[in-house]
Design a protein around this motif. Structure first.
Motif, PDB file in Angstrom:
ATOM      1  N   CYS A   1      37.975  33.385  44.369  1.00 53.19           N
ATOM      2  CA  CYS A   1      38.137  32.019  44.828  1.00 53.19           C
ATOM      3  C   CYS A   1      38.899  32.206  46.283  1.00 53.19           C
ATOM      4  O   CYS A   1      39.924  32.931  45.973  1.00 53.19           O
ATOM      5  CB  CYS A   1      39.039  31.149  43.852  1.00 53.19           C
ATOM      6  N   GLU A   2      38.642  31.458  47.094  1.00 52.51           N
ATOM      7  CA  GLU A   2      39.445  31.520  48.379  1.00 52.51           C
ATOM      8  C   GLU A   2      39.732  30.082  48.677  1.00 52.51           C
ATOM      9  O   GLU A   2      39.104  29.060  48.388  1.00 52.51           O
ATOM     10  CB  GLU A   2      38.598  32.200  49.586  1.00 52.51           C
ATOM     11  N   GLY A   3      40.897  29.972  49.319  1.00 52.08           N
ATOM     12  CA  GLY A   3      41.334  28.615  49.785  1.00 52.08           C
ATOM     13  C   GLY A   3      42.523  28.690  50.823  1.00 52.08           C
ATOM     14  O   GLY A   3      42.859  29.911  50.915  1.00 52.08           O
ATOM     15  N   THR A   4      42.605  27.551  51.334  1.00 49.21           N
ATOM     16  CA  THR A   4      43.982  27.654  52.061  1.00 49.21           C
ATOM     17  C   THR A   4      44.956  26.611  51.401  1.00 49.21           C
ATOM     18  O   THR A   4      44.537  25.467  50.945  1.00 49.21           O
ATOM     19  CB  THR A   4      43.584  26.781  53.489  1.00 49.21           C
ATOM     20  N   THR A   5      46.168  26.786  51.698  1.00 45.49           N
ATOM     21  CA  THR A   5      46.935  25.867  50.937  1.00 45.49           C
ATOM     22  C   THR A   5      48.526  26.177  51.800  1.00 45.49           C
ATOM     23  O   THR A   5      48.753  26.863  52.567  1.00 45.49           O
ATOM     24  CB  THR A   5      47.345  26.831  49.476  1.00 45.49           C
ATOM     25  N   GLU A   6      49.159  25.062  51.552  1.00 43.83           N
ATOM     26  CA  GLU A   6      50.625  25.090  52.253  1.00 43.83           C
ATOM     27  C   GLU A   6      51.419  25.987  51.265  1.00 43.83           C
ATOM     28  O   GLU A   6      51.461  26.219  50.138  1.00 43.83           O
ATOM     29  CB  GLU A   6      51.147  23.509  52.077  1.00 43.83           C
ATOM     30  N   PRO A   7      52.536  26.675  52.221  1.00 45.06           N
ATOM     31  CA  PRO A   7      53.106  27.723  51.524  1.00 45.06           C
ATOM     32  C   PRO A   7      53.875  27.066  50.041  1.00 45.06           C
ATOM     33  O   PRO A   7      54.371  27.750  49.286  1.00 45.06           O
ATOM     34  CB  PRO A   7      54.134  28.106  52.578  1.00 45.06           C
ATOM     35  N   ARG A   8      54.336  25.673  50.398  1.00 39.20           N
ATOM     36  CA  ARG A   8      55.197  25.097  49.447  1.00 39.20           C
ATOM     37  C   ARG A   8      54.244  24.741  47.943  1.00 39.20           C
ATOM     38  O   ARG A   8      54.866  24.416  47.081  1.00 39.20           O
ATOM     39  CB  ARG A   8      55.617  23.705  49.839  1.00 39.20           C
ATOM     40  N   THR A   9      52.877  24.924  47.974  1.00 37.42           N
ATOM     41  CA  THR A   9      52.143  24.488  46.905  1.00 37.42           C
ATOM     42  C   THR A   9      52.185  25.261  45.816  1.00 37.42           C
ATOM     43  O   THR A   9      52.309  26.438  45.907  1.00 37.42           O
ATOM     44  CB  THR A   9      50.875  24.286  47.438  1.00 37.42           C
ATOM     45  N   HIS A  10      52.625  24.882  44.621  1.00 37.64           N
ATOM     46  CA  HIS A  10      52.653  25.696  43.349  1.00 37.64           C
ATOM     47  C   HIS A  10      51.251  25.815  43.053  1.00 37.64           C
ATOM     48  O   HIS A  10      50.262  25.272  43.311  1.00 37.64           O
ATOM     49  CB  HIS A  10      53.687  25.323  42.507  1.00 37.64           C
ATOM     50  N   LEU A  11      51.237  26.843  42.131  1.00 32.93           N
ATOM     51  CA  LEU A  11      50.009  27.389  41.666  1.00 32.93           C
ATOM     52  C   LEU A  11      49.285  26.235  40.753  1.00 32.93           C
ATOM     53  O   LEU A  11      47.994  26.023  40.990  1.00 32.93           O
ATOM     54  CB  LEU A  11      49.898  28.539  40.952  1.00 32.93           C
TER      55      LEU A  11
ATOM     56  N   MET B   1      55.438  28.978  40.133  1.00 32.66           N
ATOM     57  CA  MET B   1      54.834  30.168  40.950  1.00 32.66           C
ATOM     58  C   MET B   1      53.948  29.472  41.985  1.00 32.66           C
ATOM     59  O   MET B   1      53.467  28.492  42.020  1.00 32.66           O
ATOM     60  CB  MET B   1      53.811  30.985  40.212  1.00 32.66           C
ATOM     61  N   LEU B   2      54.345  30.110  43.434  1.00 32.14           N
ATOM     62  CA  LEU B   2      53.628  29.391  44.510  1.00 32.14           C
ATOM     63  C   LEU B   2      52.222  29.941  44.488  1.00 32.14           C
ATOM     64  O   LEU B   2      51.903  31.012  44.003  1.00 32.14           O
ATOM     65  CB  LEU B   2      54.517  29.793  45.979  1.00 32.14           C
ATOM     66  N   ALA B   3      51.331  29.130  44.918  1.00 33.99           N
ATOM     67  CA  ALA B   3      49.840  29.642  45.090  1.00 33.99           C
ATOM     68  C   ALA B   3      49.727  31.071  45.966  1.00 33.99           C
ATOM     69  O   ALA B   3      49.081  32.009  45.712  1.00 33.99           O
ATOM     70  CB  ALA B   3      49.077  28.405  45.537  1.00 33.99           C
ATOM     71  N   VAL B   4      50.522  31.046  47.094  1.00 35.74           N
ATOM     72  CA  VAL B   4      50.431  31.953  47.903  1.00 35.74           C
ATOM     73  C   VAL B   4      51.019  33.288  47.269  1.00 35.74           C
ATOM     74  O   VAL B   4      50.712  34.394  47.525  1.00 35.74           O
ATOM     75  CB  VAL B   4      51.266  31.914  49.292  1.00 35.74           C
ATOM     76  N   GLN B   5      51.975  33.211  46.318  1.00 36.84           N
ATOM     77  CA  GLN B   5      52.314  34.460  45.367  1.00 36.84           C
ATOM     78  C   GLN B   5      51.157  34.921  44.255  1.00 36.84           C
ATOM     79  O   GLN B   5      50.938  35.954  43.908  1.00 36.84           O
ATOM     80  CB  GLN B   5      53.455  33.959  44.534  1.00 36.84           C
ATOM     81  N   ALA B   6      49.840  33.907  44.163  1.00 32.55           N
ATOM     82  CA  ALA B   6      48.881  34.571  43.461  1.00 32.55           C
ATOM     83  C   ALA B   6      47.956  35.160  44.260  1.00 32.55           C
ATOM     84  O   ALA B   6      46.848  35.574  43.698  1.00 32.55           O
ATOM     85  CB  ALA B   6      48.421  33.167  42.599  1.00 32.55           C
ATOM     86  N   ASP B   7      48.259  35.195  45.586  1.00 38.10           N
ATOM     87  CA  ASP B   7      47.232  35.715  46.241  1.00 38.10           C
ATOM     88  C   ASP B   7      46.718  37.301  46.020  1.00 38.10           C
ATOM     89  O   ASP B   7      47.909  38.052  45.670  1.00 38.10           O
ATOM     90  CB  ASP B   7      47.651  35.822  47.829  1.00 38.10           C
ATOM     91  N   GLY B   8      45.467  37.500  45.534  1.00 33.75           N
ATOM     92  CA  GLY B   8      45.156  38.894  45.074  1.00 33.75           C
ATOM     93  C   GLY B   8      45.235  39.252  43.495  1.00 33.75           C
ATOM     94  O   GLY B   8      44.926  40.181  43.065  1.00 33.75           O
ATOM     95  N   ALA B   9      45.716  38.317  42.900  1.00 33.95           N
ATOM     96  CA  ALA B   9      46.120  38.256  41.570  1.00 33.95           C
ATOM     97  C   ALA B   9      44.719  37.696  40.533  1.00 33.95           C
ATOM     98  O   ALA B   9      43.871  36.905  41.337  1.00 33.95           O
ATOM     99  CB  ALA B   9      47.207  37.225  41.047  1.00 33.95           C
ATOM    100  N   SER B  10      44.785  38.027  39.526  1.00 34.68           N
ATOM    101  CA  SER B  10      43.636  37.620  38.502  1.00 34.68           C
ATOM    102  C   SER B  10      44.283  36.386  37.733  1.00 34.68           C
ATOM    103  O   SER B  10      45.282  36.787  37.025  1.00 34.68           O
ATOM    104  CB  SER B  10      43.105  38.808  37.579  1.00 34.68           C
TER     105      SER B  10
END
Ligand code: FES
Ligand code: FES
Length: 163
Positions: free
Chosen positions: A17-27, A66-75
């Motif tokens: 999945c790809e998306g754009t998100t604000e850095p403050r958005t949580h997962l 957890m911020l969504a950006v922290q999940a970048d690359g995660a499963s």
């Protein structure tokens, strides 16, 4: 000032999945609002209730912490990934059979907590399960049926019997 949006890519329930998100958005919000996976529930948004629990890289995690950006690359695994079409998985089926669902608000988080735990410990006892579930706060049950369902599910998973 509006922070620039970040582009992230992650694997959710086996799909990229790809998306754009604000850095403050949580997962949790990213899963719910951007990906439409509303099975992950948000209760306290403070890490206390466990309703938002998902599995990130194999570990149960509070998606409100957890911020969504922290999940970048995660499963990431969510409640939507447990069933196969209309077929419940053994844990879900045990909850159904043992009346562990209650009102259902906490249930997705509880199922994800137990999914992660039962992978590590396929033969838990009731006391251990109560400790495992202590991070999932539920107002409409005394946990009796949930623990019974988890014990039942563990047995089903060990024997490979779904229902
Ligand atoms: S909503 Fe995340 S722990 Fe309560
Ligand atoms: S399932 Fe109803 S409050 Fe927990």
């Amino acid at each position: 000032m509006i922070a620039p949006r970040a582009t992230i890519a992650l694997t959710v329930n086996g799909k990229t999945c790809e998306g754009t998100t604000e850095p403050r958005t949580h997962l949790a919000d990213f899963l719910r609002h951007d990906l439409g996976l509303t099975g992950t529930h948000v209760g306290c948004e403070h890490g206390s209730c466990g309703a938002c629990t998902v599995i990130v890289d194999g570990v149960a995690a509070r998606s409100c912490l957890m911020l969504a950006v922290q999940a970048d690359g995660a499963s990431v695994e969510t409640i939507e990934g447990l069933a196969s079409g209309d077929a419940l998985n053994p844990l879900q089926q045990a909850f159904w059979d043992r009346h562990g669902l209650q009102c259902g608000f906490c249930t997705p988080g509880i199922l994800m907590t137990l999914t992660a735990y039962l992978r590590d410990d396929p033969s838990p006892d009731a006391e251990t399960l109560r400790v495992v579930l202590s991070g999932n706060l539920c107002r409409c049950t005394g946990y009796q049926n949930i623990v019974a369902a988890a014990l039942d599910a563990a047995a089903r998973l060990r024997t490979g019997v779904a229902a």
